[in-house]
Write a protein that holds these residues in place. Structure first.
Motif, PDB file in Angstrom:
ATOM      1  N   ILE A 124       2.271  -1.771   4.234  1.00 14.76           N
ATOM      2  CA  ILE A 124       3.629  -1.284   4.542  1.00 14.76           C
ATOM      3  C   ILE A 124       4.096  -0.277   3.496  1.00 14.76           C
ATOM      4  O   ILE A 124       4.564   0.813   3.821  1.00 14.76           O
ATOM      5  N   GLY A 125       3.948  -0.640   2.222  1.00 20.48           N
ATOM      6  CA  GLY A 125       4.409   0.241   1.154  1.00 20.48           C
ATOM      7  C   GLY A 125       3.523   1.443   0.909  1.00 20.48           C
ATOM      8  O   GLY A 125       3.966   2.434   0.324  1.00 20.48           O
ATOM      9  N   THR A 126       2.278   1.370   1.363  1.00 22.02           N
ATOM     10  CA  THR A 126       1.346   2.472   1.124  1.00 22.02           C
ATOM     11  C   THR A 126       1.210   3.413   2.314  1.00 22.02           C
ATOM     12  O   THR A 126       0.993   4.615   2.134  1.00 22.02           O
ATOM     13  N   VAL A 127       1.337   2.883   3.541  1.00 22.69           N
ATOM     14  CA  VAL A 127       1.082   3.702   4.730  1.00 22.69           C
ATOM     15  C   VAL A 127       2.252   3.724   5.717  1.00 22.69           C
ATOM     16  O   VAL A 127       2.695   4.792   6.134  1.00 22.69           O
ATOM     17  N   VAL A 128       2.735   2.563   6.084  1.00 21.25           N
ATOM     18  CA  VAL A 128       3.742   2.487   7.145  1.00 21.25           C
ATOM     19  C   VAL A 128       5.080   3.071   6.705  1.00 21.25           C
ATOM     20  O   VAL A 128       5.647   3.935   7.380  1.00 21.25           O
ATOM     21  N   LEU A 129       5.594   2.588   5.572  1.00 20.71           N
ATOM     22  CA  LEU A 129       6.866   3.088   5.037  1.00 20.71           C
ATOM     23  C   LEU A 129       6.688   3.471   3.568  1.00 20.71           C
ATOM     24  O   LEU A 129       7.221   2.822   2.663  1.00 20.71           O
ATOM     25  N   PRO A 130       5.937   4.544   3.313  1.00 24.56           N
ATOM     26  CA  PRO A 130       5.678   4.939   1.922  1.00 24.56           C
ATOM     27  C   PRO A 130       6.932   5.345   1.157  1.00 24.56           C
ATOM     28  O   PRO A 130       6.925   5.351  -0.079  1.00 24.56           O
ATOM     29  N   ASN A 131       8.014   5.654   1.875  1.00 24.39           N
ATOM     30  CA  ASN A 131       9.265   6.056   1.231  1.00 24.39           C
ATOM     31  C   ASN A 131      10.295   4.931   1.198  1.00 24.39           C
ATOM     32  O   ASN A 131      11.485   5.180   0.957  1.00 24.39           O
ATOM     33  N   ALA A 132       9.845   3.713   1.441  1.00 24.49           N
ATOM     34  CA  ALA A 132      10.763   2.570   1.396  1.00 24.49           C
ATOM     35  C   ALA A 132      11.432   2.491   0.026  1.00 24.49           C
ATOM     36  O   ALA A 132      10.794   2.718  -1.005  1.00 24.49           O
ATOM     37  N   GLU A 133      12.720   2.157   0.025  1.00 26.16           N
ATOM     38  CA  GLU A 133      13.473   2.096  -1.230  1.00 26.16           C
ATOM     39  C   GLU A 133      12.981   0.982  -2.150  1.00 26.16           C
ATOM     40  O   GLU A 133      13.040   1.110  -3.385  1.00 26.16           O
ATOM     41  N   TYR A 134      12.490  -0.098  -1.560  1.00 28.09           N
ATOM     42  CA  TYR A 134      12.028  -1.234  -2.355  1.00 28.09           C
ATOM     43  C   TYR A 134      10.668  -1.697  -1.839  1.00 28.09           C
ATOM     44  O   TYR A 134      10.474  -1.879  -0.640  1.00 28.09           O
ATOM     45  N   LYS A 135       9.751  -1.895  -2.793  1.00 26.98           N
ATOM     46  CA  LYS A 135       8.407  -2.330  -2.430  1.00 26.98           C
ATOM     47  C   LYS A 135       7.980  -3.496  -3.316  1.00 26.98           C
ATOM     48  O   LYS A 135       8.171  -3.461  -4.535  1.00 26.98           O
ATOM     49  N   PHE A 136       7.391  -4.506  -2.689  1.00 29.99           N
ATOM     50  CA  PHE A 136       6.909  -5.675  -3.421  1.00 29.99           C
ATOM     51  C   PHE A 136       5.504  -6.019  -2.953  1.00 29.99           C
ATOM     52  O   PHE A 136       5.157  -5.818  -1.786  1.00 29.99           O
ATOM     53  N   PHE A 137       4.707  -6.545  -3.887  1.00 32.84           N
ATOM     54  CA  PHE A 137       3.347  -6.968  -3.562  1.00 32.84           C
ATOM     55  C   PHE A 137       3.182  -8.393  -4.054  1.00 32.84           C
ATOM     56  O   PHE A 137       3.181  -8.663  -5.257  1.00 32.84           O
ATOM     57  N   LEU A 138       3.078  -9.336  -3.102  1.00 33.99           N
ATOM     58  CA  LEU A 138       2.968 -10.747  -3.441  1.00 33.99           C
ATOM     59  C   LEU A 138       1.498 -11.167  -3.487  1.00 33.99           C
ATOM     60  O   LEU A 138       0.721 -10.798  -2.616  1.00 33.99           O
ATOM     61  N   THR A 139       1.149 -11.930  -4.518  1.00 28.67           N
ATOM     62  CA  THR A 139      -0.214 -12.423  -4.646  1.00 28.67           C
ATOM     63  C   THR A 139      -0.192 -13.933  -4.875  1.00 28.67           C
ATOM     64  O   THR A 139       0.854 -14.521  -5.142  1.00 28.67           O
ATOM     65  N   ALA A 140      -1.346 -14.558  -4.783  1.00 27.44           N
ATOM     66  CA  ALA A 140      -1.543 -15.978  -5.103  1.00 27.44           C
ATOM     67  C   ALA A 140      -3.041 -16.213  -5.086  1.00 27.44           C
ATOM     68  O   ALA A 140      -3.786 -15.461  -4.441  1.00 27.44           O
ATOM     69  N   SER A 141      -3.487 -17.233  -5.776  1.00 27.41           N
ATOM     70  CA  SER A 141      -4.920 -17.523  -5.786  1.00 27.41           C
ATOM     71  C   SER A 141      -5.387 -17.871  -4.375  1.00 27.41           C
ATOM     72  O   SER A 141      -4.600 -18.344  -3.542  1.00 27.41           O
ATOM     73  N   ALA A 142      -6.663 -17.628  -4.102  1.00 24.50           N
ATOM     74  CA  ALA A 142      -7.209 -17.937  -2.778  1.00 24.50           C
ATOM     75  C   ALA A 142      -7.077 -19.428  -2.471  1.00 24.50           C
ATOM     76  O   ALA A 142      -6.792 -19.818  -1.335  1.00 24.50           O
ATOM     77  N   GLU A 143      -7.263 -20.264  -3.493  1.00 30.70           N
ATOM     78  CA  GLU A 143      -7.165 -21.709  -3.303  1.00 30.70           C
ATOM     79  C   GLU A 143      -5.752 -22.133  -2.922  1.00 30.70           C
ATOM     80  O   GLU A 143      -5.558 -22.976  -2.041  1.00 30.70           O
ATOM     81  N   GLU A 144      -4.779 -21.545  -3.584  1.00 30.64           N
ATOM     82  CA  GLU A 144      -3.382 -21.871  -3.269  1.00 30.64           C
ATOM     83  C   GLU A 144      -3.022 -21.396  -1.869  1.00 30.64           C
ATOM     84  O   GLU A 144      -2.345 -22.105  -1.110  1.00 30.64           O
ATOM     85  N   ARG A 145      -3.485 -20.228  -1.497  1.00 30.40           N
ATOM     86  CA  ARG A 145      -3.191 -19.699  -0.166  1.00 30.40           C
ATOM     87  C   ARG A 145      -3.855 -20.526   0.926  1.00 30.40           C
ATOM     88  O   ARG A 145      -3.285 -20.739   1.995  1.00 30.40           O
ATOM     89  N   ALA A 146      -5.073 -21.000   0.653  1.00 33.13           N
ATOM     90  CA  ALA A 146      -5.766 -21.853   1.615  1.00 33.13           C
ATOM     91  C   ALA A 146      -5.036 -23.182   1.779  1.00 33.13           C
ATOM     92  O   ALA A 146      -4.916 -23.708   2.893  1.00 33.13           O
ATOM     93  N   LYS A 147      -4.523 -23.718   0.677  1.00 32.91           N
ATOM     94  CA  LYS A 147      -3.785 -24.980   0.732  1.00 32.91           C
ATOM     95  C   LYS A 147      -2.516 -24.821   1.556  1.00 32.91           C
ATOM     96  O   LYS A 147      -2.185 -25.698   2.376  1.00 32.91           O
ATOM     97  N   ARG A 148      -1.825 -23.718   1.375  1.00 33.24           N
ATOM     98  CA  ARG A 148      -0.604 -23.474   2.148  1.00 33.24           C
ATOM     99  C   ARG A 148      -0.912 -23.368   3.636  1.00 33.24           C
ATOM    100  O   ARG A 148      -0.204 -23.934   4.472  1.00 33.24           O
ATOM    101  N   ARG A 149      -1.961 -22.631   3.955  1.00 35.55           N
ATOM    102  CA  ARG A 149      -2.324 -22.446   5.357  1.00 35.55           C
ATOM    103  C   ARG A 149      -2.767 -23.775   5.970  1.00 35.55           C
ATOM    104  O   ARG A 149      -2.423 -24.092   7.116  1.00 35.55           O
ATOM    105  N   PHE A 150      -3.544 -24.554   5.217  1.00 34.15           N
ATOM    106  CA  PHE A 150      -4.013 -25.856   5.677  1.00 34.15           C
ATOM    107  C   PHE A 150      -2.825 -26.758   6.011  1.00 34.15           C
ATOM    108  O   PHE A 150      -2.767 -27.365   7.085  1.00 34.15           O
TER     109      PHE A 150
END
Length: 221
Positions: A124-150
């Protein structure tokens, strides 16, 4: 109008956070991932194929619109149909097709031209809306993300395996970050937030503080 881009890998919490940001600011939330899931769902479940050529040839026949915060696809309201484990894999497959990405991006841009929006996705911030006023990039470990999805799928009553979900998340990460077209990456002017050890309220507060002008520039990508 203001536009907010929230990017990140699968399971980083971007959809949950984006919805809450939109609610707090009283602006429209757009789920870009849902559009890819919709296209994957439509062709796999309705047409029984994910063949790239078939998708390219019939993509124009797929009508997608937004009504009352729900996407309507060829007259059908889409919601729970695309929230399965398989639909995420379908989305990852069709997202590699340039024509699909162009269609999704056009839908998102057209809506954003008319109103303030919060959009979450992978580019979104790189291609879709490159001129967006606010941009955030959320990360988390793969293990934590798998636990959330599970946990999310278990709550929905699905029979899932944590190790399989972890494997799929790592595969999606690889596919998303190495694809030739619009790979997953943090925009240079985005704020990176690691959500591994943070709850939803912590992340929401951090984003809202930034929008209010209280931020740490060292957190940029």
């Amino acid at each position: 109008m203001i536009h907010i881009a929230i990017d990140g890998p699968a399971g980083s919490g971007k959809s949950t956070i984006a919805k809450k940001v939109a609610n707090k600011l009283n602006i429209k939330y757009l789920d870009s991932g849902a559009l890819y899931r919709i296209i994957g769902y439509f062709f796999k479940e309705k047409k029984n194929t994910l063949d790239e050529n078939t998708i390219k040839e019939t993509l124009d026949k797929l009508s997608i619109s937004l009504k009352d915060d729900f996407y309507i696809v060829n007259g059908e309201k889409i919601d729970k149909q695309i929230r399965t484990a398989n639909s995420g894999n379908y989305a990852s497959t069709v997202a590699k097709i340039p024509e699909v990405r162009e269609k999704v991006n056009l839908i998102l841009r057209n809506i954003s031209e008319k109103m303030s929006t919060v959009i979450d996705g992978r580019d979104i911030g790189t291609v879709v809306l490159p001129n967006a006023e606010y941009k955030f990039f959320l990360t988390a470990s793969a293990e934590e993300r798998a636990k959330r999805r599970f946990n999310e799928l278990i709550e929905k009553g699905e029979d899932v395996n944590y190790n399989l979900i972890l494997k799929e998340i790592k595969e999606r990460d690889f596919n998303d970050t190495t694809r030739n077209i619009a790979p997953l990456k943090c925009a240079k002017d985005a704020i990176e937030i690691d959500t591994t050890s943070k709850n939803i309220d912590d992340v929401l507060k951090e984003i809202l503080n930034y929008i209010d002008g209280d931020f740490d520039e060292s957190k940029g990508c």
